[in-house]
Design an enzyme around this catalytic site. Structure first.
Site, short mmCIF file in Angstrom:
data_model
loop_
_atom_site.label_atom_id
_atom_site.label_comp_id
_atom_site.label_asym_id
_atom_site.label_seq_id
_atom_site.Cartn_x
_atom_site.Cartn_y
_atom_site.Cartn_z
N PHE A 263 0.81 -1.23 0.00
CA PHE A 263 0.00 0.00 0.00
C PHE A 263 0.83 1.27 0.00
O PHE A 263 0.37 2.34 -0.42
CB PHE A 263 -0.95 0.00 1.20
CG PHE A 263 -0.34 0.43 2.51
CD1 PHE A 263 -0.46 1.73 2.96
CD2 PHE A 263 0.34 -0.49 3.31
CE1 PHE A 263 0.08 2.12 4.17
CE2 PHE A 263 0.88 -0.11 4.51
CZ PHE A 263 0.76 1.21 4.95
N LYS A 264 2.08 1.17 0.42
CA LYS A 264 2.94 2.35 0.49
C LYS A 264 3.19 2.96 -0.88
O LYS A 264 3.61 4.11 -0.98
CB LYS A 264 4.28 1.98 1.14
CG LYS A 264 4.18 1.29 2.50
CD LYS A 264 3.73 2.23 3.59
CE LYS A 264 3.58 1.53 4.93
NZ LYS A 264 4.80 1.23 5.61
N ASP A 265 2.93 2.19 -1.95
CA ASP A 265 3.11 2.74 -3.30
C ASP A 265 2.23 3.96 -3.54
O ASP A 265 2.61 4.88 -4.25
CB ASP A 265 2.79 1.68 -4.37
CG ASP A 265 3.86 0.60 -4.47
OD1 ASP A 265 5.04 0.94 -4.34
OD2 ASP A 265 3.50 -0.57 -4.66
N THR B 211 7.54 0.22 3.61
CA THR B 211 7.83 1.61 3.24
C THR B 211 9.10 1.69 2.41
O THR B 211 9.16 2.41 1.40
CB THR B 211 7.98 2.49 4.49
OG1 THR B 211 6.72 2.57 5.14
CG2 THR B 211 8.42 3.89 4.13
#
Length: 435
Positions: free
Chosen positions: A106-108, A139
């Site tokens: 999800f850090k993308d 991250t």
């Protein structure tokens, strides 16, 4: 849009200043001075909007002209060539898949938007910056991919030695070029503290333009709100209240969901689901916040004993504990509960979850059992299960497929600089390497 420090409200910054300074000089965190609302007209038709259209509307509403809408359209078009689909897993239960970006986590969403916005400002100012970031797992890979070969930006990533998965480690140690990996003999909290100390060091800050890509940076937080709006758009047709269960470590994701609510997204409730690093669930239960040294678990990206975004979480509620408990249900789970959830969902739905996703699933399940009600439940899947392939295969007793982009990393030798969790040594390293 102006931002203020959570420690000194009179300390204000523009969007550009908040992004590049990362932390206010008083070591607080930047928060929006106000929360402009998404228009009623847009929300009424949001189910017909694409992810990119939603992202443009949210960013344009929040930035209030500091970046023009046309510029935002170009930035978001370039940042996102992937989506955030909602997938049904059982009756009234859905998973929001946030692992379809380049690092498969999800850090993308935050890292690629942040890289695009920073590049936008750097081109205008002709400056150069140095990104410092601590990672407990995902991250680092997202930041490495998002900032790789971006002109004017060098990246230094700190990660705890032996406490990230092999694939996670390869994602941040195999790129090279403008990305340097520092392997710290310690915990994520140690890495995070080194980064914070670097920003507060007058010699480093005077010699180098330092910025953070952790969720302490407001530019990481803002784009994470996009997928809460997008999930709502995909589920609006069901006509039920929506509850999000968020696997939580540093609490950037949950803060982003609260930001979406402040901007007018009509969500019923949040579940803050953690592993044994449970300072925030304990706070929600008692009103007392007691951070503690981090505990190593199989959901390693959530192994945060002192979450930086806790102060933001409180500020969304005016630092009022009771108000926070009315919107957030806190709970936590151990490793065996996490493994059992992974097995149950796989057996019942043929769906493979990473351990962080399993914690979110458990949180939603507990909320449903204890609170009840007729609602649509959404749990966030924050990483592709193949990023934790050894753990997942051992837990499920099954082989799972590794996406090609991850499998190829296993054959590349890692390159990292090993050091102890000592700020003086870290400072010397930065002084010798940064420019």
């Amino acid at each position: 849009m102006k931002f203020y420090s959570t420690k000194t409200e009179s300390l204000k910054a523009s969007l550009e200043e908040a992004i590049f300074n990362s932390l206010p000089p008083d070591n607080g965190l930047y928060m929006p001075e106000s929360f402009p609302k998404i228009s009623d007209e847009f929300l009424a038709d949001i189910q017909n909007k694409s992810f990119k259209e939603i992202a443009v509307e949210v960013a344009d509403t929040l930035f209030e002209g500091e970046i023009t809408r046309t510029e935002l359209e170009d930035l978001i078009e370039n940042a996102y060539d992937f989506d955030a689909p909602v997938v049904e897993i059982g009756t009234n239960n859905y998973v929001l898949e946030l692992f379809h970006g380049p690092s498969m986590a999800f850090k993308d969403f935050g890292a690629r938007f942040m890289a695009a916005v920073m590049s936008h400002f750097l081109i205008k100012s002709e400056k150069k910056i140095n990104i410092l970031v601590a990672t407990s797992g995902d991250t680092g890979g997202a930041v490495a991919q998002g900032f790789y070969k971006v002109p004017g930006i060098d990246v230094t990533i700190l990660y705890p030695s032996g406490k990230v998965s092999e694939i996670q480690e390869k994602q941040l140690t195999t790129l090279g070029h403008n990305v340097t990996a520092i392997e710290i003999d310690g915990t994520f909290d140690d890495c995070q503290q080194l980064v914070k100390d670097a920003f507060l060091d007058s010699e480093l800050s005077s010699k180098f333009n330092l910025a953070s890509a952790n969720s302490i940076n407001i530019a990481r937080l803002i784009p994470q709100s996009f997928y809460f709006f997008s999930a709502y758009a995909q589920l609006k047709k069901l006509g039920k209240p929506i509850v999000f269960s968020v696997p939580s470590g540093n609490f950037g994701n949950l803060s982003a969901g609260l930001l979406a609510c402040k901007m007018g997204l009509p969500l019923q409730h949040f579940v803050a689901a953690t592993n044994l690093n449970n300072a925030v669930p304990r706070y929600l239960a008692s009103g007392t916040y007691e951070p503690a040294p981090s505990i190593e678990t199989i959901s390693n990206a959530m192994d945060v004993g002192s979450p930086s975004n806790f102060v933001r979480l409180k500020r969304f509620f005016g630092d009022d504990w009771k108000s926070a408990t009315e919107k957030i249900f806190g709970t936590f789970f151990d490793d065996e509960q996490t493994r059992e959830a992974m097995r149950q969902v796989y057996e019942n739905s043929d769906y493979v979850m990473c351990p962080h996703t399993a914690v979110a699933y458990l949180g939603l399940k507990e909320y449903s059992e204890k609170i009840g009600g007729d609602f649509t439940g959404v749990f966030l899947s924050t990483a592709h299960p193949a990023k934790f392939i050894d753990l997942v295969e051992e837990t499920l007793g099954e082989k799972i497929e590794i996406p090609a982009r991850l499998e190829s990393l296993l054959h590349i030798e890692k390159v990292s600089i090993k050091m102890k969790a000592d700020f003086s040594a870290f400072k010397e390293l930065l002084l010798s390497r940064l420019h």
